[in-house]
Design a protein around this motif. Structure first.
Motif, PDB file in Angstrom:
ATOM      1  N   PRO A 133       0.829  -1.212   0.000  1.00 45.04           N
ATOM      2  CA  PRO A 133       0.000   0.000   0.000  1.00 45.04           C
ATOM      3  C   PRO A 133       0.864   1.263   0.000  1.00 45.04           C
ATOM      4  O   PRO A 133       0.558   2.243  -0.695  1.00 45.04           O
ATOM      5  CB  PRO A 133      -0.803  -0.119   1.302  1.00 45.04           C
ATOM      6  CG  PRO A 133      -0.834  -1.582   1.600  1.00 45.04           C
ATOM      7  CD  PRO A 133       0.466  -2.127   1.101  1.00 45.04           C
ATOM      8  N   ALA A 134       1.996   1.219   0.742  1.00 41.97           N
ATOM      9  CA  ALA A 134       2.873   2.405   0.783  1.00 41.97           C
ATOM     10  C   ALA A 134       3.478   2.663  -0.596  1.00 41.97           C
ATOM     11  O   ALA A 134       3.646   3.824  -1.009  1.00 41.97           O
ATOM     12  CB  ALA A 134       3.971   2.197   1.818  1.00 41.97           C
ATOM     13  N   ILE A 135       3.794   1.602  -1.316  1.00 42.77           N
ATOM     14  CA  ILE A 135       4.384   1.763  -2.655  1.00 42.77           C
ATOM     15  C   ILE A 135       3.356   2.370  -3.619  1.00 42.77           C
ATOM     16  O   ILE A 135       3.668   3.269  -4.405  1.00 42.77           O
ATOM     17  CB  ILE A 135       4.925   0.395  -3.147  1.00 42.77           C
ATOM     18  CG1 ILE A 135       6.231   0.086  -2.391  1.00 42.77           C
ATOM     19  CG2 ILE A 135       5.152   0.386  -4.657  1.00 42.77           C
ATOM     20  CD1 ILE A 135       6.716  -1.335  -2.508  1.00 42.77           C
ATOM     21  N   ILE A 136       2.109   1.924  -3.519  1.00 42.15           N
ATOM     22  CA  ILE A 136       1.070   2.498  -4.400  1.00 42.15           C
ATOM     23  C   ILE A 136       0.843   3.972  -4.033  1.00 42.15           C
ATOM     24  O   ILE A 136       0.709   4.824  -4.912  1.00 42.15           O
ATOM     25  CB  ILE A 136      -0.251   1.701  -4.315  1.00 42.15           C
ATOM     26  CG1 ILE A 136      -0.010   0.243  -4.724  1.00 42.15           C
ATOM     27  CG2 ILE A 136      -1.312   2.327  -5.218  1.00 42.15           C
ATOM     28  CD1 ILE A 136      -1.229  -0.656  -4.613  1.00 42.15           C
TER      29      ILE A 136
ATOM     30  N   LEU B 122       0.040  -2.490 -12.353  1.00 40.83           N
ATOM     31  CA  LEU B 122       0.392  -1.063 -12.302  1.00 40.83           C
ATOM     32  C   LEU B 122       0.843  -0.562 -13.685  1.00 40.83           C
ATOM     33  O   LEU B 122       0.441   0.505 -14.134  1.00 40.83           O
ATOM     34  CB  LEU B 122       1.566  -0.878 -11.347  1.00 40.83           C
ATOM     35  CG  LEU B 122       1.291  -0.352  -9.961  1.00 40.83           C
ATOM     36  CD1 LEU B 122       2.527  -0.492  -9.089  1.00 40.83           C
ATOM     37  CD2 LEU B 122       0.912   1.117 -10.056  1.00 40.83           C
ATOM     38  N   ALA B 123       1.650  -1.384 -14.332  1.00 39.67           N
ATOM     39  CA  ALA B 123       2.200  -0.986 -15.638  1.00 39.67           C
ATOM     40  C   ALA B 123       1.078  -0.772 -16.655  1.00 39.67           C
ATOM     41  O   ALA B 123       1.148   0.142 -17.486  1.00 39.67           O
ATOM     42  CB  ALA B 123       3.183  -2.036 -16.143  1.00 39.67           C
TER      43      ALA B 123
ATOM     44  N   ASP C 187       6.892   6.505 -16.175  1.00 45.95           N
ATOM     45  CA  ASP C 187       7.349   5.583 -15.131  1.00 45.95           C
ATOM     46  C   ASP C 187       7.118   6.260 -13.773  1.00 45.95           C
ATOM     47  O   ASP C 187       7.812   7.221 -13.433  1.00 45.95           O
ATOM     48  CB  ASP C 187       8.843   5.291 -15.366  1.00 45.95           C
ATOM     49  CG  ASP C 187       9.456   4.468 -14.238  1.00 45.95           C
ATOM     50  OD1 ASP C 187       8.736   4.123 -13.281  1.00 45.95           O
ATOM     51  OD2 ASP C 187      10.669   4.172 -14.325  1.00 45.95           O
ATOM     52  N   PRO C 188       6.149   5.783 -12.993  1.00 47.37           N
ATOM     53  CA  PRO C 188       5.841   6.470 -11.724  1.00 47.37           C
ATOM     54  C   PRO C 188       6.952   6.360 -10.687  1.00 47.37           C
ATOM     55  O   PRO C 188       6.880   6.975  -9.631  1.00 47.37           O
ATOM     56  CB  PRO C 188       4.574   5.751 -11.235  1.00 47.37           C
ATOM     57  CG  PRO C 188       4.619   4.410 -11.877  1.00 47.37           C
ATOM     58  CD  PRO C 188       5.323   4.587 -13.196  1.00 47.37           C
ATOM     59  N   PHE C 189       7.993   5.584 -10.993  1.00 49.15           N
ATOM     60  CA  PHE C 189       9.096   5.432 -10.026  1.00 49.15           C
ATOM     61  C   PHE C 189      10.361   6.178 -10.457  1.00 49.15           C
ATOM     62  O   PHE C 189      11.363   6.184  -9.759  1.00 49.15           O
ATOM     63  CB  PHE C 189       9.423   3.939  -9.818  1.00 49.15           C
ATOM     64  CG  PHE C 189       8.226   3.113  -9.420  1.00 49.15           C
ATOM     65  CD1 PHE C 189       7.465   3.438  -8.306  1.00 49.15           C
ATOM     66  CD2 PHE C 189       7.846   1.997 -10.154  1.00 49.15           C
ATOM     67  CE1 PHE C 189       6.360   2.685  -7.932  1.00 49.15           C
ATOM     68  CE2 PHE C 189       6.735   1.236  -9.793  1.00 49.15           C
ATOM     69  CZ  PHE C 189       6.000   1.580  -8.680  1.00 49.15           C
TER      70      PHE C 189
END
Ligand code: F6P
Ligand code: MG
Length: 498
Positions: A26-29, A116-117, A132-134
């Motif tokens: 959840p923290a990553i999202i 996610l991708a 790329d959200p990261f």
């Protein structure tokens, strides 16, 4: 095709899977949501379609997080035109479909990033399709690795210059003693470079939920590496060196080394340091690097990260001294409304520091343009399953890897995939746990792995119990907690060619 041994599950409170599914994911999202928000906020109002689609992506990310936190079933992934989606969805159906808190860890975590991708790859506006959200996070962390990057750049320039000079003046060793001395020096440096490469993995961003930037900087310096040597539980680096050295001494014409990459930023930087060293000494004539095709496990390398790293090296002053975020290159205008941009300016690089980084850039871009440093993506790396499946689903890749003298698998996830993320007893031989990639596979495997998950194999009898009994090791809770934080490592070799 998977191992018969049961795999780690998110339902098991003694596994890191449990905490991962409930806290880390959840923290990553949330991190991805914040990132897209930041980008949307910087878009001009005239980009109506892009803004609207950005907001819709934010809302889909929110729904995904809701499903995850409320233990809903994993839903089929929308088709984005790539054939691996079918594999994911077939496996999902065959598994139940499962719910987030009661599913195989490896499958669910890969599913999460694949899903996610598609939120981006199925976008209508080109702006979001390659987003790329990261990326922002990867570049920020790379910037914060500056002290270790500068230290290594100076070291690398010194070593490479010396190797070149000695090759120019003494192309052939004069006698056996010379040859032995050269070999010994090459071995020591190989071990050092590979260990730098190993510990460069200790700092991946999916664990950043529990590490500060300061922790990361501490993990990266040379004194930290020296101290950590005792934390390498199994170290097969000498065997790997012997293989490369033998091919070199025999005068084998093509001596290829493959690196199945893990994380971008500092880790990719140190992978390139190792690659450059192998090519300079002749321990390899070609290094093939395998990135991912899609944003993966937050920090994994995609081809764009490779370009971004080289670009940063090409103009180190602009990269390190400019406070506006490199990540803003990703499309949004930088209108400087960001409060982080108003902190103390970073110290300027000295001429020598800038020159050392420029040396690396020149060296690596030269090797790349000469075809000695190759980037070779393959969709197999972002499939759901472990590498036990490689011969069945990616036979072309197996044939390709057989051409290599040594295939280095970096990091924790690659290790989980090599071993099928199964609950092997810790004393299981590495060669057994990697199944079809083990003996007589034709592939020589070297795993460089800092432990960030439960699975560990190839340990001497009693070692697991000994570390469990240490502070934070898990004690008699049934959890192998010592293996979750990246503090311990294993370097394991399998001579599939013997
Ligand atoms: O342990 C946390 C975790 O996210 C694992 O799920 C995953 O295997 C790993 O970190 C990613 O680490 P690495 O970048 O070393 O593969
Ligand atoms: Mg990774």
């Amino acid at each position: 095709y998977d191992p018969k041994v049961p795999t780690y599950q998110t339902s098991d409170p003694t596994s890191f899977a449990h905490k991962s599914a409930r806290e880390r994911w959840p923290a990553i999202i949330t991190g991805a949501i914040d990132d897209v928000h930041r980008t949307v906020a910087k878009l001009p109002d005239s980009d109506k379609d892009v803004v609207a689609e950005g907001k819709s992506i934010i809302s889909s990310l929110g729904s995904l997080k809701y499903e995850l936190q409320h233990n809903r079933t994993l839903s089929p992934i929308p088709d984005d035109g790539f054939p691996d989606i079918e594999g994911y969805n077939l496996e999902l159906a065959a598994r139940g479909p499962p719910t987030w808190h009661n599913v195989e860890w490896l499958f669910a975590e890969c599913y999460l990033y694949r899903r996610l991708a598609t939120l981006f790859s199925t976008a209508k506006t080109p702006f979001w399709r390659d987003y790329d959200p990261f990326y922002r996070q990867k570049m920020e962390t790379f910037k914060s690795s500056r002290p270790a990057v500068l230290e290594l750049a100076a070291e690398y320039r010194g070593i490479i210059t010396q190797i070149r000079a000695s090759k120019a003046h003494a192309p052939v060793a004069q006698d056996v003693t010379d040859e032995k001395a050269i070999e010994e020096a090459e071995k020591l440096l190989f071990v050092e470079m590979a260990e730098i490469c190993l510990w460069g993995n200790a700092t991946d961003l999916s664990l950043l939920t529990s590490l500060t930037y300061e922790d990361i900087q501490k993990l990266q310096g040379s004194s930290a590496r020296k101290q950590s040597e005792k934390n390498i539980l199994v170290n097969d680096l000498e065997r790997a060196f012997q293989v490369l050295n033998a091919a070199h001494r025999e005068g084998k014409e093509c001596r290829r080394v493959d690196i199945v990459l893990d994380n971008a930023g500092f880790e990719l930087f140190v992978d390139l340091v190792l690659a450059g060293y192998l090519l300079a000494t002749g321990l390899a004539t070609e290094v093939v690097m395998h990135p991912k095709d899609i944003p993966w496990f937050v920090s994994d390398v995609i081809p764009k990260d490779f370009q971004a790293l080289l670009q940063a090296m090409a103009d180190p002053r602009a990269f390190y001294e400019n406070q506006d975020h490199a990540a803003d290159e990703q499309g949004a205008n930088n209108n400087n409304d960001d409060t982080t941009a108003k902190t103390t300016p970073p110290a300027p690089l000295s001429d020598d520091e800038a020159a050392a980084i420029k040396f690396l850039f020149d060296d690596w871009s030269h090797l790349h343009s000469e075809g000695k440093l190759i980037l070779r993506p393959n969709r197999f790396w972002t499939h759901a399953g472990g590498f036990w499946r490689m011969p069945h689903v990616a036979s072309g890749l197996v044939e390709d890897l057989k051409e290599s003298e040594l295939v280095v698998f970096k990091g924790d996830l690659n290790y989980r995939k090599l071993t099928g993320d199964a609950t092997w007893p810790a004393t299981t031989p590495f060669t057994e746990a990697i199944g079809p990639l083990g003996p007589s596979s034709g592939i020589r495997v070297l795993a460089l792995r800092t432990c960030k998950a439960d699975v560990v194999v190839g340990l001497p009898e009693g070692k697991d119990e000994e570390i469990r009994a240490m502070k934070g090791g898990g004690g008699d809770s049934g959890a192998r907690m010592w293996a979750w934080s990246g503090k311990w490592a294993v370097v394991q070799f399998s001579d599939g060619k013997a």
